[in-house]
Write an enzyme that holds these catalytic residues in place. Structure first.
Site, mmCIF file in Angstrom:
data_model
loop_
_atom_site.group_PDB
_atom_site.id
_atom_site.type_symbol
_atom_site.label_atom_id
_atom_site.label_comp_id
_atom_site.label_asym_id
_atom_site.label_seq_id
_atom_site.Cartn_x
_atom_site.Cartn_y
_atom_site.Cartn_z
ATOM 1 N N ASP A 13 1.035 0.260 -3.669
ATOM 2 C CA ASP A 13 -0.348 -0.207 -3.597
ATOM 3 C C ASP A 13 -0.814 -0.452 -2.164
ATOM 4 O OD1 ASP A 13 -0.385 -0.271 -6.420
ATOM 5 O OD2 ASP A 13 0.534 -2.255 -6.377
ATOM 6 N N LYS A 16 -2.346 4.191 0.239
ATOM 7 C CA LYS A 16 -1.923 5.447 0.846
ATOM 8 C C LYS A 16 -2.976 6.531 0.656
ATOM 9 C CE LYS A 16 1.735 5.115 -1.777
ATOM 10 N NZ LYS A 16 1.664 3.703 -2.143
ATOM 11 N N GLY A 40 -1.572 4.849 -8.835
ATOM 12 C CA GLY A 40 -3.029 4.874 -8.898
ATOM 13 C C GLY A 40 -3.566 4.943 -7.495
ATOM 14 N N HIS A 41 -4.229 6.047 -7.155
ATOM 15 C CA HIS A 41 -4.761 6.208 -5.807
ATOM 16 C C HIS A 41 -6.278 6.213 -5.863
ATOM 17 C CE1 HIS A 41 -0.830 8.256 -4.285
ATOM 18 N NE2 HIS A 41 -0.695 7.002 -4.616
ATOM 19 N N GLN A 223 3.967 4.943 -5.012
ATOM 20 C CA GLN A 223 4.748 3.695 -4.981
ATOM 21 C C GLN A 223 5.143 3.364 -3.525
ATOM 22 O OE1 GLN A 223 5.848 6.110 -7.619
ATOM 23 N NE2 GLN A 223 4.220 5.144 -8.767
HETATM 24 P P1 IMP Z 1 7.538 1.996 -13.674
HETATM 25 O O1 IMP Z 1 7.442 2.861 -12.457
HETATM 26 O O2 IMP Z 1 6.308 2.022 -14.529
HETATM 27 O O3 IMP Z 1 8.798 2.230 -14.432
HETATM 28 O O4 IMP Z 1 7.640 0.465 -13.163
HETATM 29 C C1 IMP Z 1 8.758 -0.008 -12.435
HETATM 30 C C2 IMP Z 1 8.329 -0.997 -11.354
HETATM 31 O O5 IMP Z 1 7.596 -0.315 -10.352
HETATM 32 C C3 IMP Z 1 7.401 -2.114 -11.858
HETATM 33 O O6 IMP Z 1 7.656 -3.282 -11.118
HETATM 34 C C4 IMP Z 1 6.020 -1.587 -11.531
HETATM 35 O O7 IMP Z 1 5.078 -2.620 -11.386
HETATM 36 C C5 IMP Z 1 6.309 -0.897 -10.196
HETATM 37 N N1 IMP Z 1 5.357 0.192 -9.922
HETATM 38 C C6 IMP Z 1 5.334 1.418 -10.461
HETATM 39 N N2 IMP Z 1 4.339 2.144 -9.940
HETATM 40 C C7 IMP Z 1 3.717 1.360 -9.055
HETATM 41 C C8 IMP Z 1 2.611 1.564 -8.160
HETATM 42 O O8 IMP Z 1 2.003 2.636 -8.089
HETATM 43 N N3 IMP Z 1 2.270 0.510 -7.390
HETATM 44 C C9 IMP Z 1 2.946 -0.672 -7.417
HETATM 45 N N4 IMP Z 1 3.991 -0.905 -8.210
HETATM 46 C C10 IMP Z 1 4.368 0.106 -9.031
#
Ligand code: IMP
Length: 424
Positions: A13, A16, A40-41, A223
């Protein structure tokens, strides 16, 4: 031309998308290399705001080749909706290419993600529930369905029937859930496949050749560094490789073709989901940052946890990504604070460290050690050049450079393209 990786230097977040959008103006190609619709961008262009989960940010430039590469896990329901959303707003998707090798997130992955989280109770990871973990698990177990199978109707039906039967056993007998109807899944996914088929190709040679011959490739990270499956705060991580090395693993471009790695960070820190957060602010300062920074998830709408900037985390990001530059965003959000703090190290029961402890997620004895700097009151949102930044803000920027030993190439003071300030 350079080949640049844009990587999140914190827990995701970091905005980017905005940095990728700026680089895309002069790039030949933008490549998304990992993650799925958990990302989410947001890009604000010409007064319009676009939110993408899978489509690379460069899509708004019709001459830029945009690639969803091998390392991404693609939810066809989300991708077809994003394509339709672009068309509805008069934008083209002709410049989009999807890797035939990418893995596909199926409805059972989303269900298993939710059921697994529910079964963990208080020790849930706080995933985005988008099926990302279960899809990567299938990939590692060598039973995943890839895009080339998605667009082959006969193969798709047989692979899906086999997988739905397998997953139904887990859904029913491990979690006591409702089984999926294989026929319904096949016809739903076949409909998406029809839409996506024209975009599918061998993107390994497309990206690899572009990176070797002339460059101009931007690798768009999703991420952040500390969510990396190997180098992040495991198990509170995602299931892919957000780090810069992921740009090679997930696309087919060799490491020697990467010339520049930009780490994107906020001027403070945020995190969603569970897991250790050494500089978290559980007070009105944290609440103020959340409100001023609109710190609510693009994908899930969850409030993000907010805290001070952590130089230990940034130094780690510099190390494992080989950062050549930093881009620091959301500076405007810190306006109005009397003082601002940066964590410079951690006090642990067994001593003081300025390096990220290998067992960070399990550390209950960790206390962040801060340096406090004077804040600034001025509204930064209209500032367009470095000279317009208040002296205290500039001192904050320079201190981050000293603490990380990485040059800050740009800062941003708001979501719009014009609110990115280049520094020398
Ligand atoms: P998953 O990727 O949905 O399996 O989530 C695993 C962990 O990564 C969790 O703590 C999510 O909140 C975090 N996470 C996954 N994608 C994002 C992102 O785009 N931004 C921030 N945190 C993320």
């Amino acid at each position: 031309m350079p080949n640049t990786v844009v990587v999140g230097a914190q827990w995701g977040d970091e905005a980017k998308g905005k940095v990728v959008d700026c680089l895309a103006q002069t790039a030949r190609m933008v490549v998304r290399y990992g993650g799925g619709s958990n990302a989410g961008h947001t890009v604000t262009a010409g007064g319009e705001t676009f939110k993408f989960h899978l489509i690379p940010c460069g899509i708004l430039y019709p001459d830029v080749v945009c690639v969803i590469a091998d390392g991404v896990v693609i939810d066809p329901a989300v991708l077809t909706e994003e394509i339709a959303g672009l068309h509805a707003r008069g934008r083209t998707s002709d410049n989009l290419h999807i890797s035939a090798n990418a893995h596909v997130i199926m409805p059972y992955h989303r269900i298993l993600d939710r059921l697994s989280e529910e079964s963990k109770g208080d020790s849930a990871l706080g995933t985005t529930g988008r099926g990302v973990g279960p899809a990567y698990a299938d990939k590692s177990s060598r039973i995943g369905i890839r895009v080339h199978e998605l667009i082959d109707p006969n193969r798709l039906a047989s692979r899906l029937r086999e997988q739905v039967a397998d997953k139904n056993r887990i859904i029913q007998h491990v979690y006591g859930g409702e089984p999926l109807d294989a026929d319904a899944v096949v016809s739903e996914i076949q409909a998406y496949a029809e839409v996506l088929k024209p975009y599918v190709r061998d993107t390994v040679s497309l990206v690899g050749k572009a990176a070797r011959n002339g460059g101009g490739v931007v690798f768009e990270g999703a991420q952040g560094t500390l969510l990396d499956i190997d180098l992040g705060t495991y198990p509170y991580v995602t299931s892919s490789h957000p780090i810069a090395g992921g740009a090679c693993i997930g696309t087919g471009a060799g490491p020697t073709s990467i010339t520049d790695v930009i780490g994107v960070a906020k001027s403070y820190t945020t995190r969603v989901g569970a897991g250790i957060f050494p500089t978290e602010l559980l007070d009105e300062i944290g609440d103020g940052i959340r409100e001023r920074g609109h710190e609510y998830g693009t994908t899930t709408g969850r409030p993000r946890r907010c805290g001070w900037l952590d130089a230990v985390v940034l130094r780690y990001a510099a190390l494992v990504n080989g950062l050549t530059r930093l881009s620091v965003g959301h500076l405007d959000v810190l306006s109005g604070l009397e003082t601002v703090k940066i964590a410079v190290g951690y006090q642990l029961a067994d001593g003081y460290t300025e390096d990220l402890p290998v067992d960070l997620p399990n550390r209950t004895d960790l206390v962040a050690v801060y340096e406090e700097l004077a804040g600034w009151d001025e509204d930064l949102t209209g500032v367009t050049e470095a000279e317009g930044l208040p002296a205290n803000c500039m001192a904050y920027i320079r201190r981050i450079e000293e603490l990380t030993d990485v040059k800050i190439g740009s800062v941003s003071v708001g979501p719009a393209r014009e609110q990115m300030i280049l520094l020398s």
